[in-house]
Design a protein around this motif. Structure first.
Motif, PDB file in Angstrom:
ATOM      1  N   SER A  22      -3.069   2.126  -7.800  1.00 54.09           N
ATOM      2  CA  SER A  22      -3.857   1.450  -6.775  1.00 54.09           C
ATOM      3  C   SER A  22      -3.050   0.285  -6.198  1.00 54.09           C
ATOM      4  O   SER A  22      -2.166  -0.275  -6.860  1.00 54.09           O
ATOM      5  N   ARG A  70       0.829  -1.215   0.000  1.00 50.58           N
ATOM      6  CA  ARG A  70       0.000   0.000   0.000  1.00 50.58           C
ATOM      7  C   ARG A  70       0.861   1.262   0.000  1.00 50.58           C
ATOM      8  O   ARG A  70       0.563   2.238  -0.685  1.00 50.58           O
ATOM      9  N   GLN A  71       1.948   1.240   0.770  1.00 56.78           N
ATOM     10  CA  GLN A  71       2.832   2.409   0.810  1.00 56.78           C
ATOM     11  C   GLN A  71       3.460   2.676  -0.556  1.00 56.78           C
ATOM     12  O   GLN A  71       3.484   3.810  -1.030  1.00 56.78           O
ATOM     13  N   GLU A 131       0.912   3.984  -3.058  1.00 51.31           N
ATOM     14  CA  GLU A 131       0.594   5.390  -2.813  1.00 51.31           C
ATOM     15  C   GLU A 131       1.706   6.303  -3.321  1.00 51.31           C
ATOM     16  O   GLU A 131       1.450   7.326  -3.957  1.00 51.31           O
TER      17      GLU A 131
END
Length: 108
Positions: free
Chosen positions: A67, A58-59, A62
């Motif tokens: 996504s 996720r990091q 981002e």
């Protein structure tokens, strides 16, 4: 275990640089042996470097501007994203583009 020839060529080049003690133009000798070993065992290069850098999926997603699902597909299935996406991933992970996107051919 079978890995794509392009990934084998990247690992072969990195191994030669490590053996000779020289840092190549692509800078692959800056990666620790455990990352290269993981890739040699079939680990996706993006995932191997991401884990070494201590980033979650996720990091990284981002930071790259994609996504988490897209990044997961790239890491799990080898899905090919756009060149722009791979350039952003390489920039965030601070690795040469051809390490994570071996089929990339730089235009003059």
């Amino acid at each position: 275990m079978v890995i794509p020839e392009s990934q084998f060529r990247v690992l072969e080049k990195a191994a030669a640089e490590r053996h000779s003690g020289q840092k190549g133009r692509e800078g692959m000798s800056c990666l620790p042996g455990e990352v290269l070993d993981a890739m040699a065992k079939g680990e996706n290069p993006v995932r191997a470097v991401r884990l070494w850098r201590g980033l979650s999926g996720r990091q990284l997603a981002e930071l790259v501007g994609v996504s988490a699902s897209m990044l997961s597909q790239i890491e799990r299935t080898g899905k090919t994203g756009s060149t722009k996406t791979f350039k952003a991933i390489a920039c965030v992970l601070d690795v040469p583009l051809d390490l994570i996107f071996p089929d990339y051919i730089e235009e003059p």
